[in-house]
Design a protein around this motif. Structure first.
Motif, PDB file in Angstrom:
ATOM      1  N   LEU A 662       0.778  -1.286  -0.037  1.00  8.64           N
ATOM      2  CA  LEU A 662       0.108   0.133  -0.118  1.00  8.64           C
ATOM      3  C   LEU A 662       0.959   1.131  -0.056  1.00  8.64           C
ATOM      4  O   LEU A 662       0.194   2.326   0.163  1.00  8.64           O
ATOM      5  CB  LEU A 662      -1.000  -0.034   1.306  1.00  8.64           C
ATOM      6  N   ASP A 663       2.369   1.029  -0.248  1.00  9.69           N
ATOM      7  CA  ASP A 663       3.153   2.374  -0.057  1.00  9.69           C
ATOM      8  C   ASP A 663       3.189   3.321  -1.451  1.00  9.69           C
ATOM      9  O   ASP A 663       3.959   4.011  -1.337  1.00  9.69           O
ATOM     10  CB  ASP A 663       4.426   1.941   0.083  1.00  9.69           C
ATOM     11  N   GLY A 664       2.285   2.826  -2.634  1.00 14.44           N
ATOM     12  CA  GLY A 664       2.298   3.418  -3.620  1.00 14.44           C
ATOM     13  C   GLY A 664       3.713   3.413  -4.392  1.00 14.44           C
ATOM     14  O   GLY A 664       3.827   4.192  -5.419  1.00 14.44           O
ATOM     15  N   ASP A 665       4.596   2.659  -4.135  1.00 15.03           N
ATOM     16  CA  ASP A 665       5.755   2.427  -4.605  1.00 15.03           C
ATOM     17  C   ASP A 665       5.813   1.018  -5.513  1.00 15.03           C
ATOM     18  O   ASP A 665       5.954  -0.046  -4.687  1.00 15.03           O
ATOM     19  CB  ASP A 665       6.960   2.540  -3.723  1.00 15.03           C
ATOM     20  N   ASP A 666       5.897   0.911  -6.626  1.00 17.27           N
ATOM     21  CA  ASP A 666       5.897  -0.285  -7.364  1.00 17.27           C
ATOM     22  C   ASP A 666       6.874  -0.982  -7.217  1.00 17.27           C
ATOM     23  O   ASP A 666       6.961  -2.092  -7.596  1.00 17.27           O
ATOM     24  CB  ASP A 666       5.653   0.046  -8.917  1.00 17.27           C
ATOM     25  N   SER A 667       8.146  -0.390  -7.082  1.00 12.80           N
ATOM     26  CA  SER A 667       9.524  -1.222  -6.686  1.00 12.80           C
ATOM     27  C   SER A 667       9.791  -1.711  -5.559  1.00 12.80           C
ATOM     28  O   SER A 667      10.694  -2.380  -5.379  1.00 12.80           O
ATOM     29  CB  SER A 667      10.867   0.020  -6.975  1.00 12.80           C
ATOM     30  N   THR A 668       8.960  -1.577  -4.491  1.00  4.44           N
ATOM     31  CA  THR A 668       8.790  -2.294  -3.320  1.00  4.44           C
ATOM     32  C   THR A 668       7.542  -3.440  -3.279  1.00  4.44           C
ATOM     33  O   THR A 668       6.687  -3.161  -4.092  1.00  4.44           O
ATOM     34  CB  THR A 668       8.507  -1.235  -2.092  1.00  4.44           C
ATOM     35  N   TYR A 669       7.523  -4.277  -2.432  1.00  2.59           N
ATOM     36  CA  TYR A 669       6.916  -5.193  -2.559  1.00  2.59           C
ATOM     37  C   TYR A 669       6.577  -6.113  -1.156  1.00  2.59           C
ATOM     38  O   TYR A 669       7.577  -6.075  -0.254  1.00  2.59           O
ATOM     39  CB  TYR A 669       6.987  -6.153  -3.489  1.00  2.59           C
ATOM     40  N   PHE A 670       5.420  -6.745  -1.167  1.00  2.00           N
ATOM     41  CA  PHE A 670       5.307  -7.927   0.042  1.00  2.00           C
ATOM     42  C   PHE A 670       5.579  -9.052  -0.871  1.00  2.00           C
ATOM     43  O   PHE A 670       5.456  -9.292  -1.863  1.00  2.00           O
ATOM     44  CB  PHE A 670       3.691  -7.980   0.410  1.00  2.00           C
ATOM     45  N   TRP A 671       6.621 -10.065  -0.032  1.00  2.00           N
ATOM     46  CA  TRP A 671       6.816 -11.327  -0.556  1.00  2.00           C
ATOM     47  C   TRP A 671       6.513 -12.240   0.548  1.00  2.00           C
ATOM     48  O   TRP A 671       7.201 -12.033   1.814  1.00  2.00           O
ATOM     49  CB  TRP A 671       8.411 -11.284  -0.730  1.00  2.00           C
ATOM     50  N   SER A 672       6.038 -13.387   0.271  1.00  2.00           N
ATOM     51  CA  SER A 672       5.865 -14.350   1.513  1.00  2.00           C
ATOM     52  C   SER A 672       6.994 -15.128   1.521  1.00  2.00           C
ATOM     53  O   SER A 672       7.885 -15.189   0.812  1.00  2.00           O
ATOM     54  CB  SER A 672       4.410 -15.316   0.970  1.00  2.00           C
TER      55      SER A 672
END
Length: 889
Positions: A662-672
């Motif tokens: 939800l941070d608005g930054d496509d370069s960051t991500y959740f990763w399981s």
């Protein structure tokens, strides 16, 4: 070079285990004063001794430290033990310590290594104790240190060092004491076996001093990034590095620690090669010549399905069984041609390629049946980093490997979590475990000095697991490391608490989290303010007063981050308290300080071995969690929904948390950290029921193109219990959907409808809200939107692209006409655009109810009915900025 002291060897441990006996079983002899072995009589005046002794009994008599003390050495007292005793006596106030063969009248006499001297104290000697056991007697006008062997007497000296007072002059009275003590397992120590920046030579020497003081007797030299242990294992060391290893070997001997040299040839060895066997033996011979007597051959973290030479496949074939047979062949050759031909060599140690479980396999069967039975097998438990380790698991490992087990316990190692310090205690190890093992070695952190807090507890457990309590031992270790200063100890405890969690200690910042929970329950802001103030001051206190300066160097970025996070948490606390007290302007001022404070707290890094800057974490989930909870409470009091939050039923890989969706930054991500099963979900919480529009779920990433939910459904809910289906999706890493007009929901989730083998990456999970449309001018600047002025989140800001012009306004629709009790306008502190605050009444006319004044404006609208609010800009004003327009009921 210092001659090696006799000690219990791993071979003795192996023989005991192979014969079904337990080396750590208590001796049949009775403890001092008739107490049974293992009993511990504690009184308020009993001095703290570490590791925790098996039996401590106070006596009614005492001795006096005389100006001159006679030190009489017996058969089990060597130079290092006598040096420790003499230094302790001088610290206790003795001006002169005279080494002599017999006592002198009028002086205190200390007998070191002479069990017969215990008779005057009516204490039983150490003959019935296991190797390295000892008896310490203080009373009857003398002090007696009697070890089972030279190491036992050395350990008695370390105990004496702890119980004698620190005085500037003689005359100190020492209470009578009887200690009867022995170790819980034969080998107890540390394996420097991590990936990353190896320890410095000075740090290793310091570590060996620490091990001796805490009755640890083995140090395994196995840093993964020493090329001459792995990639260049056949090559001789440069003269300078070899001299350093000799220094370490000498220091280890002085501290009664076995220096173990671990050579790892598995990346390139040809098991059937005579040249490689010779190269390995020659390398060991070089180490022998400088004093090394214990050797290991780790074969971990290599492939055993790919041979390094064709000859191995021709000789053994393929598969795990072939690999086990090849490794057994190599190790047996080394055992026969080197260990067996060098008198005084300790049993060979090895690390199997399958080192992390107890399941049967062809590889383990080959090792069990073909490897020389005297070789010690190192094992990490059930898992590479085992959260728990039990007696049953150790017995299973002993059974499946068919050899004595020396644990390679991956705690407090942090090479897999380089952003953290792991300062919590050794935990999750069952009582009775040390007695089933040949020994325990702990793999420490990249930071050697910071590792000592955890290693203190490892030493405590390995010596006396029956009396071990993780939290109690942790507290004792903090006290010792703080040098006895109460304020430094308090600061160290606060810092260690926010660096506590690990695979072995799942509670994050347990003491601070309890304070946060107490605050939310009781509202006692004064207490929490005091706690956070102390936490914020702890880094400066440690930098000023902690005796071990290496710890400060190791921990620098984490100390800085701790101080900054404490500042942010205090700001968040003040914000909530101001909002609760109705001090809206003050609360908003504090709210605006938080982003910069959070950014600073998250900014601290250190440089890793590869030159990469590694961000550090402290108190994650607690300090940042409190700031988030306080922000949510502020939003609730303000009357807005706040920033959406994300959650998931999946575990998290490293620091790729759900919030990144939800941070608005496509370069960051959740990763399981694993593959989803049917029913696993990713959920967005809007904070309150909102009218929702387009939903976009963007998954996978370059390099992990298969990491997404392959089969799932988008759903929404108002209460988190009853869910409505919005859209199915399959084999699509990017999913979009639009709900029917007028749909309201608080929660939107993506739920897996089938299991899969790949993990899940989510770059963005966007849920557009459509209630309370915002229109008007000036247009928003690049990177901003009009919607940000009334999106329920004060952290987002509408920033105009230009100054206002005549007749322009910013309008917020209320969906339907309703009673308006107040209008609050929040603006960044630097925003200076002027405007009237107006309500649109039932007849369509606009009524001015107030004007913007500063960063925080709240206008009481006296319950007027309106269907829209607007800010009517005054021409020529600066480019306006609005964080939130809040319409109260």
């Amino acid at each position: 070079m210092t001659p090696r002291s006799p000690r219990i060897t791993a071979l003795t441990a192996a023989a005991a285990l192979l014969g079904g006996g337990l080396l750590a079983a208590g001796p049949s002899a009775h403890a001092a004063d008739g107490a049974p072995a293992g009993a511990s009589a504690k009184a308020q005046d009993t001095p703290a001794i570490t590791p925790t002794p098996r039996s401590v009994n106070n006596r009614t008599d005492r001795v006096t430290i005389t100006p001159t003390v006679t030190l009489v050495a017996g058969g089990t007292a060597d130079g290092p033990a006598l040096d420790v005793v003499e230094a302790a006596l001088r610290e206790a106030g003795a001006r002169h310590v005279v080494r002599a063969e017999r006592p002198a009248p009028g002086r205190l006499t200390v007998y070191a290594g002479d069990p017969a001297a215990l008779a005057a104290q009516k204490l039983e000697g150490p003959s019935a104790l296991p190797a390295e056991g000892y008896v310490l007697g203080i009373g009857a006008g003398r002090i007696v240190l009697a070890g089972k062997d030279t190491t036992g007497t050395y350990y008695a000296a370390q105990t004496l060092r702890q119980v004698l007072p620190h005085r500037a002059r003689p005359g100190g009275k020492v209470a009578g004491l009887a200690v009867r003590d022995w170790p819980g397992t034969a080998l107890r120590g540390v394996i420097e076996g991590f990936y990353g920046t190896p320890w410095s030579h000075e740090a290793r020497l310091d570590q060996l001093d620490y091990y001796g003081e805490h009755k640890m007797n083995i140090y395994v030299y196995s840093p993964k990034d020493d090329d001459y242990l792995r990639a260049k294992w056949r090559e001789p060391y440069p003269a300078g590095q070899l001299a350093q290893i000799e220094d370490l070997t000498d220091r280890a001997a002085q501290r009664h620690v076995e220096f173990t040299y671990a050579l790892s040839p598995g990346l390139s060895v040809c098991y059937s090669s005579e040249d490689d066997v010779k190269a390995l033996v020659d390398k060991f011979q070089t180490m022998w010549d400088i004093g090394v007597r214990t050797f290991a051959v780790p074969l971990d973290d290599i492939s055993y399905t790919d041979w390094n030479c064709d000859a191995d496949q021709e000789k053994w074939g393929t598969g795990g069984g072939a690999a086990g047979a090849a490794q057994a062949h190599l190790l047996n050759r080394v055992n026969q041609e080197f260990i067996a031909t060098h008198a005084g060599a300790q049993p060979l140690q090895m690390v199997p390629t399958e080192y992390y479980n107890v399941s049967s396999s062809a590889y383990k069967t080959a090792l069990s049946e073909q490897l020389d039975p005297h070789v010690l097998v190192e094992w990490t438990g059930v898992g590479v980093v085992a959260p728990t380790m039990t007696v049953a698991q150790a017995d299973a490992a002993r059974e499946v490997f068919g050899h004595p087990i020396l644990t390679w316990d991956n705690y407090p190692v942090n090479d897999y979590a380089t952003d953290r310090l792991l300062l919590g205690p050794f935990n999750g190890r069952e009582k009775g475990l040390p007695g089933r093992l040949a020994g325990i070695t702990a793999n420490p952190m990249i930071q050697p000095f910071a590792s000592k807090l955890s290693l203190y507890t490892v030493a405590d457990y390995a010596w006396n697991d029956a009396a071990y309590d993780p939290r109690e031992s942790w507290g004792k270790g903090l006290k010792e490391y703080a040098g006895g200063d109460a304020r430094t100890e308090k600061a160290l405890r606060a810092f260690a608490d926010v660096n506590y969690s690990s695979a072995l200690n799942t509670d994050k910042a347990p003491e601070l989290s309890a304070e946060f929970a107490r605050y939310w329950k009781s509202g006692d802001a004064g207490r929490l303010t005091s706690v956070l103030t102390s936490l914020g001051a702890a880094p400066a206190r440690l930098r000023a007063d902690l005796p071990d300066r290496g710890f400060i160097e190791d921990s620098g970025p984490w100390l800085d981050a701790t101080a900054s996070w404490a500042t942010a948490a205090r700001t968040a606390l003040g914000m909530v308290e101001a909002a609760r007290a109705g001090k809206g302007a003050q609360a908003w001022e504090l709210r605006q300080k938080l982003p910069a404070q959070i950014e600073r707290a998250a900014s601290f890094t250190y440089t890793g071995l590869d030159g990469r800057e590694v961000p550090v974490l402290v108190g994650d989930g607690q300090l940042d969690g409190f700031v988030e909870a306080a922000t949510a409470e502020y939003d609730r009091l303000l009357g807005v929904s706040g920033r959406p939050t994300a959650s998931t039923s999946l575990g998290t890989y490293q620091n790729n948390t759900a919030a990144r969706m939800l941070d608005g930054d496509d370069s960051t991500y959740f990763w399981s950290d694993g593959a989803p099963a049917a029913g696993d979900q990713l959920t967005v919480d809007l904070g309150e029921s909102r009218s929702i529009g387009d939903i976009t779920l963007v998954m996978a990433k370059p390099g992990s193109t298969d990491d997404y939910l392959h089969a799932g459904v988008l759903e929404y809910s108002d209460d988190g219990q009853s869910w409505q289906k919005l859209a199915d999706f399959s084999e699509k890493p990017e999913v979009t959907a639009t709900p029917p007009a007028g749909t309201e929901a608080r929660y939107v989730r993506a739920r897996a409808t089938a299991g899969q083998t790949s993990w899940v990456v989510v770059r963005e999970f966007q849920v557009t809200t459509t209630d309370g449309a915002v229109t008007g001018n000036p247009p928003a600047a690049t990177g901003s939107t009009l919607r940000a002025a009334a999106d329920g989140d004060p952290a987002t800001v509408y920033r105009a692209a230009r100054a206002t012009e005549d007749g322009e306004s910013l309008q917020v629709d209320l969906v339907a006409a309703r009673t308006v009790g107040s209008v609050t306008v929040l603006r960044p502190a630097a925003s200076g655009a002027a405007a009237d605050i107006q309500l649109r009444e039932a007849d369509g006319t606009w009524h001015t109810v107030g004007a913007l004044r500063g960063a925080y404006t709240r206008v009481d609208t006296e319950g007027r009915t309106a269907d829209a609010v607007r800010l009517a800009w005054r021409a020529g004003s600066a480019a306006p900025q609005v964080a939130e327009v809040v319409v109260g009921k």
